[in-house]
Design a protein around this motif. Structure first.
Motif, PDB file in Angstrom:
ATOM      1  N   ARG A 199     -12.319  -2.916  47.454  1.00  0.00           N
ATOM      2  CA  ARG A 199     -12.424  -1.481  47.264  1.00  0.00           C
ATOM      3  C   ARG A 199     -13.777  -1.282  45.900  1.00  0.00           C
ATOM      4  O   ARG A 199     -14.394  -0.454  46.185  1.00  0.00           O
ATOM      5  N   MET A 202     -16.598  -1.581  48.060  1.00  0.00           N
ATOM      6  CA  MET A 202     -16.894  -0.264  48.796  1.00  0.00           C
ATOM      7  C   MET A 202     -17.536   0.892  48.108  1.00  0.00           C
ATOM      8  O   MET A 202     -18.406   1.474  48.507  1.00  0.00           O
ATOM      9  N   GLN A 203     -17.015   0.897  46.710  1.00  0.00           N
ATOM     10  CA  GLN A 203     -17.741   1.774  45.764  1.00  0.00           C
ATOM     11  C   GLN A 203     -19.216   1.499  45.658  1.00  0.00           C
ATOM     12  O   GLN A 203     -19.883   2.340  45.408  1.00  0.00           O
ATOM     13  N   ASP A 205     -21.054   0.372  47.799  1.00  0.00           N
ATOM     14  CA  ASP A 205     -21.942   0.491  49.182  1.00  0.00           C
ATOM     15  C   ASP A 205     -22.139  -0.857  49.774  1.00  0.00           C
ATOM     16  O   ASP A 205     -23.194  -0.912  50.517  1.00  0.00           O
ATOM     17  N   ALA A 209     -16.207   1.393  54.678  1.00  0.00           N
ATOM     18  CA  ALA A 209     -14.645   1.636  54.555  1.00  0.00           C
ATOM     19  C   ALA A 209     -13.704   1.565  55.609  1.00  0.00           C
ATOM     20  O   ALA A 209     -12.807   1.127  55.734  1.00  0.00           O
ATOM     21  N   THR A 212     -11.646   5.942  55.397  1.00  0.00           N
ATOM     22  CA  THR A 212     -11.464   5.988  53.770  1.00  0.00           C
ATOM     23  C   THR A 212     -10.026   6.067  53.584  1.00  0.00           C
ATOM     24  O   THR A 212      -9.745   5.600  52.237  1.00  0.00           O
ATOM     25  N   GLN A 213      -8.923   6.491  54.390  1.00  0.00           N
ATOM     26  CA  GLN A 213      -7.550   6.421  53.747  1.00  0.00           C
ATOM     27  C   GLN A 213      -6.813   6.477  55.017  1.00  0.00           C
ATOM     28  O   GLN A 213      -6.675   7.238  55.947  1.00  0.00           O
ATOM     29  N   ARG A 240      -3.313   4.771  48.793  1.00  0.00           N
ATOM     30  CA  ARG A 240      -4.217   5.353  49.885  1.00  0.00           C
ATOM     31  C   ARG A 240      -5.438   4.304  49.938  1.00  0.00           C
ATOM     32  O   ARG A 240      -6.719   4.188  49.586  1.00  0.00           O
ATOM     33  N   SER A 242      -7.957   1.866  52.097  1.00  0.00           N
ATOM     34  CA  SER A 242      -9.003   1.975  53.419  1.00  0.00           C
ATOM     35  C   SER A 242      -8.871   0.755  54.274  1.00  0.00           C
ATOM     36  O   SER A 242      -8.097  -0.001  54.252  1.00  0.00           O
TER      37      SER A 242
END
Length: 283
Positions: A199, A202-203, A205, A209, A212-213, A240, A242
């Protein structure tokens, strides 16, 4: 005061749960207290240093330094936990026999403890740095000294108490099932840490993802709740997730379970010293 206590409690809880699982998994190994205590001290010192360098870390790598730092810490912990569970798969029975017959674990267990010292240090480093930065921000935002003095100890004691409860609960597991149970917990712990590291990447970049959810179970159990936070650490729960998080979680579980099954076979194929040589080494 209660807000400060709750946030400190959550951060301390994350570190306390990891330390408790490590302490239980090394049950009976000589000098484990020194290793675990040393890991806590190193992590606390590192957390203070990280907090002092927070600005430089945040601005590094195009402003994604904090996310990459967190991901690096978590992935390092995953590798060390993985090494331990694979090692224990080939030595757990030997440790259990020694604990039952002599009352203490074989000296070989200390080699695995060295790796878990680093896991403890990394856990305290990450959560401790977040606590220090949080308190600094609260103080800069006008939080009173009285609130900090009362809230911080309350949060620390609460998080440590839950960790102790988990530790003593694990010790109630019968010895013949103990190493299998703690190894299973460490596998899920490593998978959860890998998911969290994903995560952060992913934040920053650095990873796609892949959805995303996938689902949202916040209405049943949110990430921000105390139970959700505990399950997040223990089994990698995410309300939630990904797609890429699920990929890393399942891949970590698959790799570690495969390693745990193969390790005893390789250990059985290695030549063992004769009994008289083994007794001389033990002495």
């Amino acid at each position: 005061m209660l807000g400060i206590a709750l946030l400190v409690f959550r951060e301390v809880l994350e570190a306390a749960l990891i330390v408790s699982i490590v302490a239980a998994a090394t049950r009976g190994v000589p000098r484990r207290g020194r290793y675990i205590g040393g890991g806590i001290a190193l992590g606390a010192a590192g957390a203070t240093l990280v907090a002092a360098c927070a600005g430089a870390i945040e601005q590094a790598v195009g402003g994604a330094g904090q996310e990459l730092f967190n991901a690096g810490v978590l992935l390092a912990a995953v590798l060390m936990i993985g090494w331990h569970v694979v090692w224990m798969s080939s030595h757990g029975r030997e440790l259990a026999r020694e604990m039952q017959s002599v009352g203490h674990a074989v000296k070989a267990g200390s080699s695995s403890l060295a790796m878990l010292l680093a896991v403890v240090a990394l856990a305290v480093l990450r959560e401790g740095s977040e606590v220090v930065l949080f308190l600094y921000g609260m103080a800069a935002g006008g939080a009173g000294t009285g609130d900090l003095v009362a809230g911080v100890p309350l949060g620390v004691v609460g998080g440590a108490a839950v960790g102790y409860a988990l530790y003593f609960g694990l010790l109630r597991i019968p010895l013949r099932h103990f190493f299998s149970a703690t190894n299973g917990m460490l596998v899920l712990l490593a998978a959860g840490l890998a998911s969290t590291a994903t995560r952060f990447l992913m934040q920053a970049d650095w990873l796609p993802a892949l959805g995303t959810q996938l689902w949202n179970s916040s209405a049943v159990l949110s990430n921000g709740s105390v139970l959700g936070q505990a399950l997040h650490i223990l089994v990698g729960y995410d309300a939630r997730p990904s797609g890429i998080q699920l990929v890393f979680y399942l891949s970590t579980v698959l790799l570690l379970v495969t390693g745990m099954r193969l390790a005893p076979r390789f250990a059985a194929q290695r030549p063992h010293p004769p009994p008289d040589a083994a007794s001389r080494q033990a002495s």
